[in-house]
Design a protein around this motif. Sequence first.
Motif: not given
Length: 331
Positions: A64-73, A17-20, A6-10
């Motif tokens: 893998v269950l993955k939460a959103p990860i920030t990608t710089p623009i 993620c914790s709620e799911v 589980v990847l908690k992301g940004d």
Amino acid sequence: MRNITVLKGDGIGPEICSEVVRVLETLKLDLNFEMYEVGEACYEACGELIPQAVFDSIENNKIVLKAPITTPIGKGFKSLNVQLRNKYNLYQNIRPAKSLPNIDTPFKNIDIITFRENTEDLYIGEEVQIDENTVHAIKLITREASTNIAKAAFEYAVANGRKKVTCVHKANILKLSDGLFLSVFNEVAKEYPQIEANTMIVDNTCMQLVMKPEQFDIMVMPNLYGDIVSDLTSGLIGGLGLLPSANLGEDFAMFEAVHGSAPDIAGQNKANPLALLLAACLMLDYLEYRDEATKIRNAIDEVLKEGSVRTADIGGSASTTEFTDAIIAKL
């Protein structure tokens, strides 16, 4: 016991993620969740965007269950989502857009699945600075990848009783690259005579989706169009907060929400967890916990039908935690 990485992301990632995971643990399945930090927050803490321990976990667990990860623009590091998809050859990106109860949208009974080729096209990220005023970007389309995603779409149609597959392309302009994707689709379609197959130029597809979405069943397309068009389909059902995603390869699978990390509301307990929860349902389907996935979907439907508990993006005022509590109460 099956281990899940589980990847908690940004941003809002750790919250939803914790709620799911809390919902999944309510079902008392034979699953163990290995939780990891990744992305910007991880980089600030340990100097790595994805620590080696994460790769080790993925390669051991393969789910893998993955939460959103920030990608710089426009600058900074390349998308970690794209890196993970490429590293583990997650060539199928499956994005089901299905209407949910009691959400006010212009269209009802939407049930459209986008199959997005996930490993090439402009998303290989190869750009060349020709001079200070000129940049070239490389669009990669191969027969192998095009065949794989076309077959995946038709196989899904057969296995799930779907009737039609539409190839979305721009072969009228990109005669070689999209032309190859289109010709491969037409070749593959001949192997599935029981499934209706048609083709549509991507700009016309976008117009048709907001005029007569009922004509679409399964759509298959190259990477960039898949990203854009699937976001459009989310708008048909109420927004990105409702659209899940499965990234499948031969050996690995990753399940995620389609939406981004929403840093503007991070830490405020406002985010809608449904897209990631529905992605977790796709994961349960994949792991053959189909009855349990159906229980979660039914609980979501019951909460939405009652209408008194929902997050702000779908017309309510409930917090992330309150919305999750309501779903768990139904379970």
